[in-house]
Design a protein around this motif. Structure first.
Motif, PDB file in Angstrom:
ATOM      1  N   MET A  95       7.130  28.282  31.075  1.00 20.25           N
ATOM      2  CA  MET A  95       7.293  28.878  32.389  1.00 20.25           C
ATOM      3  C   MET A  95       7.118  30.390  32.240  1.00 20.25           C
ATOM      4  N   THR A  96       6.254  30.935  33.061  1.00 28.24           N
ATOM      5  CA  THR A  96       6.007  32.371  33.028  1.00 28.24           C
ATOM      6  C   THR A  96       7.014  33.101  33.920  1.00 28.24           C
ATOM      7  N   LYS A  97       7.031  34.418  33.814  1.00 25.51           N
ATOM      8  CA  LYS A  97       7.913  35.232  34.663  1.00 25.51           C
ATOM      9  C   LYS A  97       7.559  35.048  36.138  1.00 25.51           C
ATOM     10  N   GLU A  98       6.266  34.948  36.418  1.00 26.99           N
ATOM     11  CA  GLU A  98       5.826  34.772  37.803  1.00 26.99           C
ATOM     12  C   GLU A  98       6.278  33.429  38.361  1.00 26.99           C
ATOM     13  N   GLU A  99       6.165  32.384  37.543  1.00 25.22           N
ATOM     14  CA  GLU A  99       6.620  31.058  37.978  1.00 25.22           C
ATOM     15  C   GLU A  99       8.133  31.058  38.198  1.00 25.22           C
ATOM     16  N   ASP A 113      11.371  27.141  28.245  1.00 26.04           N
ATOM     17  CA  ASP A 113      10.330  26.515  27.432  1.00 26.04           C
ATOM     18  C   ASP A 113      10.468  25.000  27.361  1.00 26.04           C
ATOM     19  N   LYS A 114      11.634  24.475  27.720  1.00 26.83           N
ATOM     20  CA  LYS A 114      11.897  23.044  27.607  1.00 26.83           C
ATOM     21  C   LYS A 114      11.831  22.325  28.952  1.00 26.83           C
ATOM     22  N   ILE A 115      11.509  23.040  30.027  1.00 28.86           N
ATOM     23  CA  ILE A 115      11.613  22.487  31.374  1.00 28.86           C
ATOM     24  C   ILE A 115      10.242  22.184  31.948  1.00 28.86           C
ATOM     25  N   ARG A 116      10.161  21.027  32.611  1.00 28.51           N
ATOM     26  CA  ARG A 116       8.942  20.676  33.346  1.00 28.51           C
ATOM     27  C   ARG A 116       9.071  21.241  34.752  1.00 28.51           C
ATOM     28  N   LEU A 117       8.056  21.901  35.219  1.00 28.08           N
ATOM     29  CA  LEU A 117       8.095  22.522  36.541  1.00 28.08           C
ATOM     30  C   LEU A 117       8.297  21.506  37.658  1.00 28.08           C
ATOM     31  N   SER A 118       7.846  20.287  37.446  1.00 29.99           N
ATOM     32  CA  SER A 118       7.992  19.262  38.480  1.00 29.99           C
ATOM     33  C   SER A 118       9.447  18.829  38.668  1.00 29.99           C
ATOM     34  N   GLN A 119      10.300  19.118  37.705  1.00 30.58           N
ATOM     35  CA  GLN A 119      11.697  18.686  37.777  1.00 30.58           C
ATOM     36  C   GLN A 119      12.675  19.845  37.984  1.00 30.58           C
ATOM     37  N   VAL A 120      12.174  21.019  38.249  1.00 29.30           N
ATOM     38  CA  VAL A 120      13.017  22.206  38.326  1.00 29.30           C
ATOM     39  C   VAL A 120      14.038  22.113  39.446  1.00 29.30           C
TER      40      VAL A 120
END
Length: 163
Positions: free
Chosen positions: A1-5, A47-54
């Protein structure tokens, strides 16, 4: 995950997570503090997180942090400090009756099981539809309906029993 995300996730979800926590604890400052802590933990685990599950993860983390805080602080505050009664041409008896009913209602909201209280307040105060509540709490619509049914039943039986 980037800072922008992360910034985009923060901007999209902060108010909802804070509102959810506010309904669980009744303290605006505490809700903001826990929400900030939740996003801090999210950044630490980026680093361990999927964006779809945030989104679901944020509410789960917020819930866990609230429970941890609750056990440490062991405090309860009133949820409806801002309910007001506009005085028009009401008799003193009407005003007294309203104030007594308001106190009973506030006390019953505090006694209501936490899961039912959160659904009840999101529906009645925020005006959210069951589908929206289900999405925020990561529940099915049927589970939200069931919690609301029990919350309303709790209020109904408690108010009748106290009369």
């Amino acid at each position: 995950m980037t800072k922008e995300e992360f910034k985009e996730i923060f901007d999209q979800n902060f108010d909802e997570v804070r509102g959810y926590l506010f309904y669980r604890c009744g303290d605006e400052e505490l809700a903001v503090d826990i929400t900030q802590e939740c996003f801090l933990k999210l950044w630490e685990k980026k680093d361990k997180i999927r964006l779809s599950q945030v989104r679901g993860l944020l509410f789960k983390m917020a819930s866990d942090l609230f429970i941890n805080n609750f056990h440490h602080q062991k405090r309860t505050k009133l949820l409806f400090q801002n309910i007001s009664f506009e005085e028009q041409d009401y008799s003193p008896e009407d005003i007294l009756s309203f104030e007594q009913l308001k106190e009973k209602y506030e006390a019953l909201i505090l006694k209501m099981p936490e899961k039912q209280r959160a659904v009840f307040l999101m529906s009645r105060i925020d005006g959210l539809m069951y589908k929206e509540i289900a999405e925020r709490l990561d529940l099915s619509v049927k589970a939200v309906e069931k919690r609301m049914k029990y919350a309303l039943g709790f209020l109904r039986t408690s108010l009748i029993a106290n009369d």
